[in-house]
Design an enzyme around this catalytic site. Structure first.
Site, short mmCIF file in Angstrom:
data_model
loop_
_atom_site.label_atom_id
_atom_site.label_comp_id
_atom_site.label_asym_id
_atom_site.label_seq_id
_atom_site.Cartn_x
_atom_site.Cartn_y
_atom_site.Cartn_z
N HIS A 10 0.92 -1.24 -0.01
CA HIS A 10 0.06 0.02 -0.18
C HIS A 10 0.89 1.31 0.05
O HIS A 10 0.95 2.13 0.99
CB HIS A 10 -0.88 -0.02 1.45
N GLU A 16 -13.19 3.03 -4.20
CA GLU A 16 -13.85 3.96 -4.28
C GLU A 16 -13.31 5.23 -5.21
O GLU A 16 -12.18 5.08 -5.73
CB GLU A 16 -13.97 4.79 -3.09
N TYR A 27 -10.87 -8.69 4.87
CA TYR A 27 -10.61 -9.98 4.28
C TYR A 27 -10.83 -11.13 4.86
O TYR A 27 -11.30 -12.22 4.22
CB TYR A 27 -9.00 -9.98 3.88
#
Length: 367
Positions: free
Chosen positions: A139, A237, A258
């Site tokens: 990330h 999004e 998850y």
């Protein structure tokens, strides 16, 4: 939120059928493409290489002069853009996973000048380095957008920053760059009109907060800043981040963890938090983002938004009306994991496939 029509046509408008034509192959996990004069391309490879691609598809040797890159997991050499005045100054901006002490790293943004022979980077300067550095290979975010006001570059850059997966709660903290979008000057300075400048215990580069992992960002035809971000299991999004606003992660989400457990208290909205313009549940794993401003594919496509899907391996053509998503169309479903999509100077769309033998491909108009 209104229902979205998949693969629907706007009344009275023909929907062109398109195919992808390979421009270059043999790229190792290409991540971003930018456009150089005379039909050349500049492509990043995640393992830490920057290559010039000739108009005939020939790959140049790796460009020399990159800083050290922590190329592990999702980290590596990631986004690249050319300056709006590249023809004069030969300046590029790139972001990458920057190594720290031990196994730590973070996302960094750098500026450099591409040499006249396109063989090396000169005058490399790190403009921004995400704090804190942590031990993670996940990330990084890392999309760069040159901001424009009234149609002209304003001398600043947006950079998207991921939550590093294990540090998601920091996305809500103003003393951390994790899970944020930042805005910095092209010289690395902090713009005086950034929303948190002068606020105690707030990092002044921050533009907006509450983001998870944004791998797509662009300017709309009207100059507004758009980005998309990965949700967890569901809840990818699209947002239009505005100064000082909070986009919710990890307090709210349309997805779940998850393991199936709730994110936060399971709510998808809360007062004081900005809702997304659009969300994908199940997740499509979006990467790359571009508006089509040309008419090369016909009137039906002009003004559409294009996003790559890593998970389902297609190019998503998104129709908008009155600022809302009204239809989505799946294109190029046989091409592979799409990492980036950009409109070139010729008005055509270009995509990158993310694989050990990745491709740069041109989306061919019909006819």
């Amino acid at each position: 939120m209104a229902a979205i029509v998949l693969s629907a046509a706007l009344p009275g408008l023909a929907q062109p059928t398109v195919q992808a034509k390979t421009v270059a192959s043999g790229l190792q996990h290409p991540w971003a493409v930018a456009f150089l004069p005379e039909g050349r391309f500049l492509v990043t490879e995640r393992p830490g290489r920057l290559r010039v691609v000739e108009p005939d598809g020939k790959l140049g040797a790796p460009v020399e002069g990159l800083p050290e890159v922590a190329a592990r997991g999702q980290g590596g050499l990631l986004d690249v853009i050319t300056d709006s005045d590249f023809a004069r100054n030969r300046t590029i901006y790139f972001c990458y996973s920057e190594p720290g002490k031990g196994t730590t790293n973070s996302t960094a943004l750098a500026r450099a000048r591409l040499s006249a022979d396109r063989q090396k980077l000169e005058d490399v300067k790190v403009l921004f380095s995400q704090r804190p550095k942590i031990s993670s290979t996940l990330h990084f975010g890392c999309r760069i957008v040159e901001r424009r006001m009234d149609g002209k570059p304003d001398g600043t850059l947006f950079l998207t920053l991921g939550d590093r997966f294990s540090q998601r709660d920091q996305a809500q903290k103003l003393d951390s760059h994790i899970g944020k979008i930042v805005r910095v000057g092209k010289d690395g300075s902090v713009p005086k009109d950034n929303p948190f400048v002068g606020q105690a215990n707030a990092l002044p580069e921050i533009w907006s907060i509450g983001h998870r992992n944004s791998q797509g960002a662009t300017l709309g035809p009207d100059g507004r800043f758009w980005q998309h971000e990965h949700g967890a299991q569901g809840g990818d999004e699209i947002n239009l981040p505005e100064a000082g606003k909070n986009y919710g992660w990890p307090l709210v989400s349309f997805g779940v963890n998850y393991d199936g457990s709730k994110i936060g208290d399971g709510a998808s909205a809360r007062a004081g938090l900005e809702p997304p313009l659009h969300h994908w549940t199940p997740s499509i794993a979006p990467s790359g983002m571009a508006f089509l401003t040309s008419d090369r594919y016909g009137v039906a496509w002009k003004g559409n938004l294009f996003v790559g899907s890593l998970k389902f391996q297609y190019l998503n053509r998104i129709e908008l009306k009155d600022g809302k998503v009204v239809a989505e169309h799946k294109l190029l479903q046989d091409l592979g994991r799409l990492r980036d999509v950009r409109q070139g100077p010729d008005g055509l769309l270009y995509v990158l496939t993310d694989s050990p033998m990745g491709k740069l491909a041109r989306v061919q108009p019909p006819g």
